[in-house]
Design an enzyme around this catalytic site. Structure first.
Site, PDB file in Angstrom:
ATOM      1  N   ASP A 129       6.915   5.049   4.901  1.00  0.00           N
ATOM      2  CA  ASP A 129       7.183   4.492   3.578  1.00  0.00           C
ATOM      3  C   ASP A 129       6.111   4.893   2.566  1.00  0.00           C
ATOM      4  O   ASP A 129       4.980   5.140   2.932  1.00  0.00           O
ATOM      5  CB  ASP A 129       7.206   2.953   3.635  1.00  0.00           C
ATOM      6  CG  ASP A 129       8.531   2.438   4.153  1.00  0.00           C
ATOM      7  OD1 ASP A 129       9.472   3.237   4.283  1.00  0.00           O
ATOM      8  OD2 ASP A 129       8.608   1.225   4.424  1.00  0.00           O
ATOM      9  N   PRO A 155       1.916 -16.137 -11.318  1.00  0.00           N
ATOM     10  CA  PRO A 155       1.244 -15.009 -11.982  1.00  0.00           C
ATOM     11  C   PRO A 155      -0.278 -15.096 -11.869  1.00  0.00           C
ATOM     12  O   PRO A 155      -0.973 -14.108 -12.091  1.00  0.00           O
ATOM     13  CB  PRO A 155       1.699 -15.103 -13.442  1.00  0.00           C
ATOM     14  CG  PRO A 155       2.516 -16.326 -13.572  1.00  0.00           C
ATOM     15  CD  PRO A 155       2.770 -16.898 -12.219  1.00  0.00           C
ATOM     16  N   ARG A 165      10.546  -5.985   6.444  1.00  0.00           N
ATOM     17  CA  ARG A 165      10.666  -4.592   6.897  1.00  0.00           C
ATOM     18  C   ARG A 165       9.486  -4.143   7.743  1.00  0.00           C
ATOM     19  O   ARG A 165       9.569  -3.127   8.429  1.00  0.00           O
ATOM     20  CB  ARG A 165      10.946  -3.607   5.766  1.00  0.00           C
ATOM     21  CG  ARG A 165      10.354  -3.919   4.435  1.00  0.00           C
ATOM     22  CD  ARG A 165      10.721  -2.928   3.355  1.00  0.00           C
ATOM     23  NE  ARG A 165      10.486  -1.576   3.757  1.00  0.00           N
ATOM     24  CZ  ARG A 165      11.446  -0.689   4.002  1.00  0.00           C
ATOM     25  NH1 ARG A 165      12.702  -1.002   3.861  1.00  0.00           N
ATOM     26  NH2 ARG A 165      11.140   0.524   4.384  1.00  0.00           N
ATOM     27  N   GLU A 190       5.571 -22.030 -16.323  1.00  0.00           N
ATOM     28  CA  GLU A 190       4.679 -22.917 -17.091  1.00  0.00           C
ATOM     29  C   GLU A 190       3.604 -23.535 -16.208  1.00  0.00           C
ATOM     30  O   GLU A 190       2.578 -23.963 -16.704  1.00  0.00           O
ATOM     31  CB  GLU A 190       5.463 -24.026 -17.794  1.00  0.00           C
ATOM     32  CG  GLU A 190       6.398 -23.540 -18.889  1.00  0.00           C
ATOM     33  CD  GLU A 190       7.782 -23.194 -18.361  1.00  0.00           C
ATOM     34  OE1 GLU A 190       7.942 -22.990 -17.137  1.00  0.00           O
ATOM     35  OE2 GLU A 190       8.714 -23.123 -19.185  1.00  0.00           O
TER      36      GLU A 190
END
Ligand code: 6GU
Length: 236
Positions: free
Chosen positions: A175, A94, A160, A122
């Site tokens: 896309d 993150p 992709r 963590e």
């Protein structure tokens, strides 16, 4: 493209790459995806891959040694500057740079090998980040329990974009996001479902009109849910 996924939960990936585009890309040898159990490189008696944080605090931290040994076995060195060419070592965390279509495109262009380290929420010993990792990637501003779902997302987004991964019937250029807009709405049979009708213009056969309608709808939708894309503002 060769992907190597380092994880303490290898079973997480048992079937996830066996469908659709990724399955086809594997069969066509456009991608090779290897999943490795980090415990294999945990040399202590109990194959411990995590431990309590120095300085105290909640949760467990992933140990650095198994990751160093894994990278040394896979890439021949744990010195980032000596990695083979066109190789990336990505930590899913993150704390990473947000994944965008342009980021996936950069990985797809000209890389031949990507090692993905699935961090746990963590944390992971900072020496992994300092010495081994070339890129830290996050898939958005929310909390996952580990990097595994993020690794799946990244492998999919990159695969992709590889040459010949999509059949001729599909095109990555069309896309969402590749033109900075969300997709226009699509309809298929039946023309009338419980009184909900397909917009007339799509049945008209007038391709100039259809293109215009689709452009308008894509813009409308983007304004409604993702204004930031139009303003060029970086936000999730
Ligand atoms: Cl890459 N890992 C975790 N644990 N949580 C996330 C993430 C990654 N990206 C968004 N949230």
């Amino acid at each position: 493209m060769k992907f190597d996924i380092l994880t303490i939960f290898p079973e997480f990936f048992t079937e996830v790459f066996d469908f659709g585009i990724i399955r086809r890309a594997k069969l066509a040898e456009i991608v090779e995806i290897n999943v490795h159990d980090l415990r294999k490189w945990a040399l202590d008696k109990h194959h411990k891959t995590d431990d309590r944080p120095f300085g105290g605090g909640e949760g467990m931290v992933m140990k650095c040694e198994p990751v160093f040994l894994a990278i040394e076995e896979l890439l021949g060195t744990s010195e980032r500057k000596n990695y083979p060419p066109k190789t990336k070592v990505v930590l899913l965390t993150p704390q990473g740079k947000p994944l965008k279509q342009a980021v996936a495109q950069e990985f797809a262009d000209g890389k031949e090998r990507i090692v993905l380290i699935c961090g746990r929420y963590e944390g992971i010993d900072e020496r992994v980040t300092e010495a081994l990792v070339t890129d830290e990637i996050s898939i958005g501003d929310y909390v996952l329990s580990g990097g595994e779902p993020a690794a799946i997302v990244l492998v999919d987004a990159i695969t992709r974009l590889l040459p010949d991964a999509l059949g001729n019937e599909q095109s990555a250029e069309k896309d969402s996001f590749s033109d900075g807009l969300l997709d226009f709405p699509q309809y298929t049979q039946p023309r009338d479902f419980r009184g909900m009708k397909v917009p007339e213009v799509l049945l008209s056969g007038n391709h100039a009109e259809i293109d215009k309608w689709r452009e308008e709808k894509a813009l409308e939708k983007t304004k409604e849910v993702r204004k930031d894309l139009l303003e060029g503002v970086d936000s999730e």
